[in-house]
Design an enzyme around this catalytic site. Structure first.
Site, PDB file in Angstrom:
ATOM      1  N   TYR A  29      -1.901   9.976 -13.400  1.00 59.81           N
ATOM      2  CA  TYR A  29      -2.572  10.009 -12.109  1.00 59.81           C
ATOM      3  C   TYR A  29      -3.032  11.432 -11.761  1.00 59.81           C
ATOM      4  CZ  TYR A  29      -1.388   5.260 -10.610  1.00 59.81           C
ATOM      5  OH  TYR A  29      -1.308   3.903 -10.482  1.00 59.81           O
ATOM      6  N   ASP A  37       3.339   1.285 -11.716  1.00 54.53           N
ATOM      7  CA  ASP A  37       2.322   0.605 -10.907  1.00 54.53           C
ATOM      8  C   ASP A  37       2.118  -0.818 -11.429  1.00 54.53           C
ATOM      9  OD1 ASP A  37       0.202   0.332  -9.033  1.00 54.53           O
ATOM     10  OD2 ASP A  37      -1.240   0.733 -10.643  1.00 54.53           O
ATOM     11  N   ASP A  85       3.611  -4.775  -9.929  1.00 49.81           N
ATOM     12  CA  ASP A  85       2.766  -5.930  -9.584  1.00 49.81           C
ATOM     13  C   ASP A  85       3.228  -7.167 -10.363  1.00 49.81           C
ATOM     14  OD1 ASP A  85       1.170  -4.361  -7.860  1.00 49.81           O
ATOM     15  OD2 ASP A  85      -0.659  -5.407  -8.484  1.00 49.81           O
TER      16      ASP A  85
END
Ligand SMILES: NC(=O)c1ccc[n+]([C@@H]2O[C@H](COP(=O)([O-])OP(=O)(O)OC[C@H]3O[C@@H](n4cnc5c(N)ncnc54)[C@H](O)[C@@H]3O)[C@@H](O)[C@H]2O)c1
Ligand SMILES: CC(C)[C@H](C(=O)O)[C@@H](O)C(=O)O
Ligand SMILES: [Mg+2]
Length: 370
Positions: free
Chosen positions: A142, A250, A254
């Site tokens: 990121y 991340d 999910d």
């Protein structure tokens, strides 16, 4: 009683809709005297672009820095799709995380008893499920440099993202995971890809060392991240604390969300280092995004947002009983049959975002004998 300063950043899409429900609970906690809050509002993401021309103003960042805790709804949406990369709504959230040093992202995936049949998996695979994903949040791909798109002589382009981790970054997130495991079942799984990534090699090496030097009483297992995704779906209850990097965390969170019934169920806490006064910067937000497909329709599930407030009470203010009360009210509202669309079985009656907030409030009031 201390009065805590809360900065509320509703953001975009369903962010303001779920934040409105958390505000009801914040108001109720104040009214009953269980906690005392001073709340203020600010813009982040697309709403900040519309208000100030950037996804996070210096003034909002300063207010976030001064707050005892931040509650954030969600950022992003198609309205801001064409905008330059560094000015997109998501850049505001990334700056908040990075500039406040919120390196430890806790994402609990809990299957509430009433929702065992709402899971993507069979009831027996998820009944009693309680996984704590510990995602590194301020490093990795990121934020690594270079991060760019350059033009090639033939007119095509080359895009680069860089995954970087240092020993110190891995050590501190490993400590968070092992400390949590000691308070839970005593098991940690660490997910990386040491078979193809140098950062994976270092991740495994550092986690192994931290474990050997400080946490011999905790059970540690290493798992390749792709296998981890498969195992989460095959036999999720094998995991308790799952520590991983920013990008894998991340994606895996999910995946884990669908074990609980919906992305609308997963809260999160993003925590900084504990300072000399024993306090830490903290931001609480649902794992889900701004859900443009359902924004404005009034049927977003507010439980992930309300659960994030419960995490705030527990992790920032040490108000464990109030946190238990809020989580208990969520459990009871679900047990009484309250369902937003995302967690309803076929043919089951559904309620709106506001009605779910009210159902949780009613359970809070019942629990307090109001
Ligand atoms: N932390 C954040 O603010 C955050 C997190 C993820 C995505 N985003 C952003 O949100 C935007 C939309 O992303 P996306 O559509 O890929 O992911 P999303 O999480 O917004 O939605 C994915 C799916 O889950 C459903 N969903 C999400 N939250 C729900 C809720 N509370 N109740 C019921 N259903 C819910 C949505 O309707 C959608 O079908 C993008 O701009 C993305 O960058 C922001
Ligand atoms: C919106 C985006 C920057 C964010 C992330 O990738 O971390 C989101 O997906 C999340 O899970 O919080
Ligand atoms: Mg995400």
């Amino acid at each position: 009683m201390s009065t805590y300063k809360l900065l509320l950043l509703p953001g975009d899409g369903i962010g303001p809709e779920v934040m409105a429900e958390v505000e009801k609970v914040v108001g109720w906690l104040g009214k009953t005297g269980l906690a005392s809050f001073e709340t203020e509002h600010g813009h982040v993401g697309g709403s900040a672009i519309d208000a100030h021309g950037k996804p996070l103003s210096d003034e909002t960042l300063a207010r976030a820095d001064a707050a005892d805790a931040i509650l954030l709804g969600a950022v992003g949406g198609p309205k801001w799709n064409g905008i330059a990369y560094d000015l997109r709504p998501e850049a505001g959230l990334l700056r908040l995380r990075k500039d406040l040093g919120l390196f430890a992202n806790l994402r609990p995936a809990i299957c509430y008893p009433a929702l065992a049949d709402a899971s993507a998996l069979k009831r027996e695979l998820v009944e009693g499920l309680d996984i704590m994903i510990v995602r590194e949040l301020t490093g990795g791909v990121y934020f690594g440099e270079p991060k760019e798109i350059t033009a090639l002589p033939d007119g095509s382009k080359r895009a680069v993202d860089t995954q970087v981790y240092t020993t110190g970054e891995i050590e501190r997130i490993a400590h968070v995971a092992f400390d949590l495991a000691r308070k839970r079942s005593g098991r940690v799984a660490s997910a990386e890809k040491n078979n193809v990534m140098k950062t994976g090699v270092l991740w495994k090496e550092v986690v192994t060392k931290v474990h050997a030097e400080h946490y011999a009483d905790v059970e540690l297992e290493h798992v390749l991240a792709d296998n981890c995704a498969m195992q989460l779906v095959r036999r999720p209850k094998q995991f308790d604390v799952l520590v991983t990097d920013n990008l894998f965390g991340d994606v895996l969170s999910d995946v884990a969300a669908m074990l609980t019934g919906s992305l609308g169920m997963l809260p999160s806490a993003s925590l900084g280092a504990v300072d000399a006064r024993g306090t830490r910067k903290a931001l609480y937000e649902p794992v889900h995004g701004s859900a443009p497909d359902i924004a404005g329709k009034g049927f977003a599930n507010p439980i992930a947002m309300i659960g994030s407030l419960a995490m705030c009470l527990r992790y920032s203010f040490g108000l464990g009983e109030a946190a238990d009360l809020v989580e208990g009210a969520i459990t009871k509202a679900l047990a009484s049959g309250a369902r937003t669309r995302d967690i309803a079985a076929e043919g089951q009656e559904t309620i709106s975002t506001a009605q779910m907030g009210d159902a949780i409030l009613r359970e809070l009031e019942t629990a307090r004998g109001v």
